[in-house]
Design a protein around this motif. Structure first.
Motif, short mmCIF file in Angstrom:
data_model
loop_
_atom_site.label_atom_id
_atom_site.label_comp_id
_atom_site.label_asym_id
_atom_site.label_seq_id
_atom_site.Cartn_x
_atom_site.Cartn_y
_atom_site.Cartn_z
N GLY A 105 37.67 -14.96 -47.41
CA GLY A 105 36.95 -16.37 -48.20
C GLY A 105 36.25 -17.16 -47.74
N PRO A 106 35.64 -17.56 -46.49
CA PRO A 106 34.02 -18.05 -46.80
C PRO A 106 33.32 -17.05 -47.54
CG PRO A 106 34.90 -18.45 -44.48
CD PRO A 106 35.87 -16.93 -45.45
N MET A 107 33.08 -15.59 -47.52
CA MET A 107 31.88 -15.09 -48.00
C MET A 107 31.63 -15.34 -49.25
SD MET A 107 31.30 -11.74 -45.85
CE MET A 107 33.17 -10.95 -44.93
N LEU A 108 33.38 -15.36 -50.08
CA LEU A 108 33.55 -14.96 -51.59
C LEU A 108 32.78 -16.19 -52.07
CD1 LEU A 108 36.31 -13.23 -51.98
CD2 LEU A 108 35.29 -12.34 -52.08
N ASP A 109 33.55 -17.59 -51.47
CA ASP A 109 32.48 -19.13 -52.03
C ASP A 109 31.41 -19.28 -51.95
OD1 ASP A 109 35.81 -20.71 -52.05
OD2 ASP A 109 35.80 -20.51 -50.20
N VAL A 110 30.88 -18.34 -51.10
CA VAL A 110 29.08 -18.21 -51.30
C VAL A 110 28.46 -17.44 -52.24
CG1 VAL A 110 27.02 -17.27 -50.25
CG2 VAL A 110 28.98 -18.46 -48.85
N VAL B 104 38.67 -15.84 -57.89
CA VAL B 104 38.32 -15.11 -57.25
C VAL B 104 38.94 -15.25 -55.40
CG1 VAL B 104 36.06 -13.88 -55.59
CG2 VAL B 104 35.89 -14.91 -57.56
N GLN B 105 39.73 -16.24 -55.36
CA GLN B 105 40.27 -17.13 -54.16
C GLN B 105 41.29 -16.28 -54.28
OE1 GLN B 105 39.10 -16.98 -51.47
NE2 GLN B 105 37.39 -18.01 -51.11
N GLY B 106 42.52 -16.32 -55.59
CA GLY B 106 43.35 -15.77 -55.87
C GLY B 106 43.10 -14.15 -56.05
N LEU B 107 42.15 -13.43 -56.43
CA LEU B 107 43.18 -12.38 -56.68
C LEU B 107 42.42 -11.30 -54.65
CD1 LEU B 107 40.06 -11.59 -59.04
CD2 LEU B 107 42.85 -11.15 -59.07
N ASN B 108 41.19 -12.12 -53.87
CA ASN B 108 41.36 -12.02 -52.61
C ASN B 108 42.72 -12.25 -52.04
OD1 ASN B 108 39.43 -11.48 -50.00
ND2 ASN B 108 40.09 -14.05 -49.58
N ASN B 109 43.53 -13.55 -52.06
CA ASN B 109 44.76 -13.76 -51.67
C ASN B 109 45.93 -12.92 -51.84
OD1 ASN B 109 44.12 -15.36 -49.94
ND2 ASN B 109 44.44 -17.56 -51.36
N ALA B 110 45.97 -12.04 -53.61
CA ALA B 110 46.78 -11.42 -54.07
C ALA B 110 46.66 -9.83 -53.25
CB ALA B 110 46.22 -11.19 -55.82
N GLY B 111 44.69 -9.97 -52.88
CA GLY B 111 44.28 -7.88 -52.67
C GLY B 111 45.30 -8.14 -51.03
N GLY C 31 47.66 -5.25 -49.71
CA GLY C 31 47.93 -4.78 -48.22
C GLY C 31 48.46 -4.49 -47.58
N MET C 32 48.92 -5.68 -47.58
CA MET C 32 49.46 -5.63 -46.36
C MET C 32 50.72 -5.59 -46.51
SD MET C 32 48.14 -10.29 -44.15
CE MET C 32 48.38 -10.86 -45.91
N ALA C 33 51.46 -5.74 -47.20
CA ALA C 33 52.67 -5.31 -47.51
C ALA C 33 53.24 -4.15 -47.93
CB ALA C 33 53.18 -5.90 -49.31
N PHE C 34 51.73 -3.32 -48.80
CA PHE C 34 52.35 -1.75 -48.94
C PHE C 34 51.33 -0.59 -47.47
CE2 PHE C 34 49.71 1.79 -51.00
CZ PHE C 34 51.14 2.62 -52.39
N ALA C 35 50.52 -1.51 -47.20
CA ALA C 35 49.83 -0.58 -45.86
C ALA C 35 51.33 -0.06 -45.02
CB ALA C 35 48.15 -0.81 -45.25
N PRO C 36 51.92 -1.00 -44.34
CA PRO C 36 53.23 -1.11 -43.71
C PRO C 36 54.17 0.66 -43.90
CG PRO C 36 52.87 -3.27 -43.34
CD PRO C 36 52.04 -2.47 -44.61
#
Length: 386
Positions: free
Chosen positions: A107-112, A122-129, A133-138
């Protein structure tokens, strides 16, 4: 790690007809409570950002994730004992806050790097991604574990963490993601409405017009800002005592004038100067930047010590005498830590009295230019007020 723990400390014991080390209820509590370790992680990240930078914290999080997972894999594949289970829980809970670092840095890096009008997007896309990932990876790791083994799935996770560290490492070279800078204290800033050249000179510890400095600081206090805290120039850089002392009379007179104006205003019902409000302004302006205050005080103490050492006082050998001289030269103005309506006038009067004594001594010294009575003493009390 969840299948490894439940297999090693529960299912294997049940299959052998033995009492398990961990119950299913204990497993559920273990899994739920570990989520609470995110809280200390969020408290530690600002410190990590200052020391390592955002990108450095991200890479450290990746590497610690790999290390913690590896340690848990080793413990989980060892002998299933109460001690091993205790070690497993300890490593998981102690290491988990650090494993979250990498998630808290995106989040902080994307803010920059994101355009100002696209930060939310952009933060919305980050959270969605991340959520995807947390749903698909397990699910993927579960399929991998079913097709191979739990240990292989965990080993792949360790490899992914190491790969993430390698991929993120180049970001450490980007200054935008480097160590976060300490905020500059307001006492060290120049504000828009101020004379920048004047304030910069004052901040540098140079001599400036004392009346203008007083008015600048008064305006700062009235607007809720810290007064200017000048740099204390080190003694070895400040040895031109004649130049420094040549302005002493001017400073003493301005200080007395300032005190007279304040005392007059505080006692004039038509001045609009309220004691309560004035004390609040004084306390806020003088005590706002505590770290800068402590640094300046320490630097000034060092300057005085260096001066005494350089001018033959040998402070290391006669510290008691030096303390007595300081007490004589600097009588208490107030021992209260804050100005109040009850002590403000007395404090101003005491302070003015001290400056008046110093000014009188300065003028006398100018006339006598160190007379024999100054050198040998007169047997009277101290030159300064005590």
């Amino acid at each position: 790690l969840s299948p490894l723990a439940i297999e090693q400390y529960l299912f294997d014991f049940e299959e052998a007809g033995e009492e398990p080390i961990m119950t299913i209820l204990g497993y559920q509590w273990l899994s739920v409570m570990v989520a609470g370790m995110v809280v200390p992680s969020t408290m530690m990240t600002p410190f990590a950002f200052r020391k390592l930078g955002v990108a450095g914290t991200c890479v450290m999080g990746n590497l610690i994730t790999a290390l913690v997972t590896f340690l848990l894999l080793l413990i989980g594949n060892g002998s299933a004992t109460n001690a091993a289970f205790g070690a497993f829980v300890f490593v998981m809970y102690a290491g988990f806050p650090f494993t979250v670092f990498s998630q808290l840095t995106t989040g902080p890096m994307l803010d920059v790097i994101a355009p100002e009008d696209k930060i939310g997007y952009v933060q919305g896309l980050n959270n969605a991604g991340m959520n995807f990932g947390m749903a698909f990876a397990p699910w993927l790791f579960g399929m991998l574990a079913d097709g191979t083994s739990t240990n292989i799935a965990i080993s792949v996770g360790i490899g992914v963490s190491c790969l993430a560290a390698a991929i993120n490492s180049p970001l450490m070279c980007d200054e935008r993601f480097g160590k976060s800078q300490e905020p500059i204290p307001t006492s060290k800033l120049v504000f828009e409405e101020e004379d920048e050249e004047f304030v910069q000179k004052a901040l540098a510890g140079e001599f400036v017009d004392p009346e203008k400095l007083y008015l600048t600081n008064l305006h700062r206090a009235q607007t809720g800002k810290s007064v200017i805290i000048p740099k204390v120039i080190p003694y070895e850089e400040d040895k031109n005592m004649d130049d420094l002392y040549s302005h002493a009379g001017e400073v003493y007179l301005q200080k007395m004038k300032m005190h007279d104006q304040l005392l007059s205003a505080l006692n004039d019902p038509n001045s609009g100067r309220d004691k309560n409000e004035f004390c609040k302004l004084m306390n806020a302006g003088l005590k706002k930047d505590q770290q800068a205050i402590e640094e300046a005080t320490m630097d000034l103490g060092k300057w005085i010590g260096d001066y005494l050492e350089d001018t033959g006082y040998n402070p290391h050998a006669q510290s008691v005498a030096i303390k007595q001289m300081v007490l004589s030269a600097f009588p208490p103005i107030t021992r209260d830590k804050e100005y109040t309506p009850e002590n403000i006038e007395h404090s101003l009067l005491r302070s003015r009295q001290v400056y008046n004594k110093y000014h009188s001594h300065y003028e006398e010294q100018k006339k006598n230019d160190w007379s024999w009575s100054d050198i040998l003493g007169t047997g009277a009390s101290s030159v300064f007020y005590s």
